[in-house]
Design an enzyme around this catalytic site. Structure first.
Site, PDB file in Angstrom:
ATOM      1  N   GLU A 228      20.379  27.455  43.173  1.00 16.79           N
ATOM      2  CA  GLU A 228      20.896  25.950  42.706  1.00 16.79           C
ATOM      3  C   GLU A 228      20.500  26.179  41.145  1.00 16.79           C
ATOM      4  O   GLU A 228      19.543  26.317  40.556  1.00 16.79           O
ATOM      5  CB  GLU A 228      19.996  25.041  43.284  1.00 16.79           C
ATOM      6  CG  GLU A 228      20.602  23.632  42.972  1.00 16.79           C
ATOM      7  CD  GLU A 228      19.967  22.964  41.756  1.00 16.79           C
ATOM      8  OE1 GLU A 228      20.647  22.849  40.530  1.00 16.79           O
ATOM      9  OE2 GLU A 228      18.846  22.656  41.765  1.00 16.79           O
ATOM     10  N   CYS A 262      19.476  18.459  37.092  1.00 16.57           N
ATOM     11  CA  CYS A 262      20.531  19.119  37.250  1.00 16.57           C
ATOM     12  C   CYS A 262      21.612  18.514  37.504  1.00 16.57           C
ATOM     13  O   CYS A 262      22.885  18.414  37.106  1.00 16.57           O
ATOM     14  CB  CYS A 262      20.423  20.337  38.228  1.00 16.57           C
ATOM     15  SG  CYS A 262      19.190  21.556  37.762  1.00 16.57           S
TER      16      CYS A 262
END
Length: 469
Positions: A228, A262
């Protein structure tokens, strides 16, 4: 690599930690492997009960854990409390859904009675970041503990307090020692751990560069991996969107956790008719941001995680302006001090020739783009090296979902600015990485989906395959 707590608000070094020796690492891997072997012989229900105990223990110690998080990386205390709560809820989700998530699945086959049987694969290595130092660990730990995969982990060097606390709190809740082991190690040691014969997979949340290095090491050693990485998430506002609703939280969509998320909305993509009003709403929200002590309830904008992070972001914004971007809101002279606070700015007129067009700004920087219509909004949203998450606001939610389906990303939230819940799988595409965490998909990442086919009597393969063999 120096593991130390440097309080982002005060700038003071509060504690320094020694790196682990190779012998300590070997001991941790041996204990983890021992757990893997023993867990294979016990019912999953046993570990489900312990995950529920983790949930209860975290809820009972919210403020204690939140205080550690805030000292580590400067997060607002109230946001740190929320991080502890969502971490507890993740443990609860996998505890409550254990039977469904680990049950064999029957399917038809000409060869006989066929089943997919969920099995663990072995010890995992997790490399995790500082921005959600407890939540990120729980995302990997909870599903894999339930399945039977022990975990060792290397946390960010600036959040060692959270790294140490996570393991201690699990053990205090009743989790076996060696189920999740913190390792203060170097990157060279990380590579050695990935290569170790007892380790079968590696999970990373971090930068693109870290993803490249970890994926390469995992590939070289034929180890399963999930990544990720970064994101430059679009926040698309369609022509018929309710701007009064958007106004309520457009600032929060970018400023939560000081913009160090993010999946934070980074690129606000607005049709021409709505552009001025949206820009005005975002500007008003940024003006209201109040910096200060993260433990003070009146503070709404925390410092960045470090002075270095602040200086890097200053350089990035200045470079964007040098290449033609307009500073529509903000005063960069306020961001020249030697503290870790970055005062919010808004950039407009970012062209494709500007390096900022394809970059991720990891802090309170809003980018606003004007487009003529929906088609151009979709095109701009997809013109990115990233694909982690996104938002679409539309007066007609069904049409919003149709637009969302055209966005190249891991998840899209229609008429909501996103977030995380235990039941929602999380992960991206493109340079945002691969693999999923959380939800029903989160337990699959490091699962051996073993196929078992059973017959009472042998079968002639010519019969089974119609004479093709």
């Amino acid at each position: 690599m120096a593991y130390q707590i440097t309080n982002p608000y005060t700038g003071e070094v509060e504690k320094t930690y020694d790196n682990f020796t190779d012998e300590q690492v070997d001991t941790a891997l041996a204990k983890a492997y021992e757990n893997y072997q023993s867990w294979k012989k016990e019912p999953v229900a046993n570990r489900a009960k312990k995950l529920q105990a983790v949930c209860d223990y975290f809820y009972a110690h919210i403020d204690e854990l939140a205080t550690i998080i805030t000292h580590d990386m400067g997060k607002l205390f109230k946001e740190a409390q929320g991080e502890v709560i969502i971490s507890a809820e993740i443990a609860k989700y996998y505890a409550e859904n254990a039977e469904t998530l680990t049950a064999p699945k029957d399917f038809d086959s000409r060869m006989g009675k066929a089943q997919i049987v969920p099995r663990p694969i072995g010890v995992l290595m997790a490399v995790e970041p500082w921005n959600f130092p407890i939540y990120q660990l729980m995302r990997v730990f909870a599903p894999n503990y339930l399945l039977g995969n022990p975990m060792v982990y290397k946390h960010a060097s600036n959040t060692p307090g959270s790294a140490e606390a996570f393991e201690k709190f699990l053990v205090a809740a009743g989790i076996e020692e060696g189920a999740a082991t913190n390792l203060f190690v170097s990157y060279d040691q990380v590579n050695d751990i990935i290569a170790h014969k007892r380790v079968q997979g590696v999970a990373l949340t971090g930068s693109e560069r870290a993803g490249e290095l970890i994926a390469a090491e995992a590939g070289k050693n034929l180890k399963r991996s999930s990544l990720e990485l970064g994101g430059s998430d679009p926040f698309i506002i369609l022509e018929d969107a309710d701007l009064s609703e958007i106004k309520k939280f457009i600032g929060q969509a970018r400023l939560y956790n000081a913009g160090q998320v993010c999946t934070s909305s980074k690129r606000f993509i607005v049709t021409e008719n709505n552009y001025d009003e949206v820009l005005s709403s975002l500007t008003a929200a940024f003006k209201e941001a109040k910096t200060g002590d993260p433990f003070d309830e009146a503070t709404t904008l925390a410092p960045l995680n470090s002075l270095k992070a602040k200086k890097d972001l200053v350089k990035q914004v200045e470079k964007a302006i040098e290449n033609g971007a307009t500073l529509s809101y903000g005063d960069m002279s306020k961001n020249q001090g030697d503290d870790a606070f970055f005062y919010p700015v808004i950039l407009t007129d970012i062209t494709k020739e500007n390096p900022a067009y394809y970059e991720e700004f990891f802090g309170p920087v809003g980018e606003v783009y004007k487009v003529k219509d929906e088609a151009e909004a979709i095109k701009l949203a997809n013109d990115s090296v990233y694909g982690l998450s996104g938002v679409v606001f539309a007066g007609d939610p069904e049409h919003g979902a149709e637009v969302a389906a055209q966005i190249e990303t891991g998840a899209v939230f229609v008429n909501s600015y996103g977030g995380t819940l235990p039941e929602l799988p999380f992960g991206g595409v493109k340079r945002s990485g691969y693999g999923k965490e959380l939800g029903t998909l989160g337990i699959d990442a490091f699962m051996n989906q073993e196929i078992i086919v059973t017959r009472e009597k042998p079968i002639d393969l010519n019969d089974a395959f119609g004479g093709f063999v």
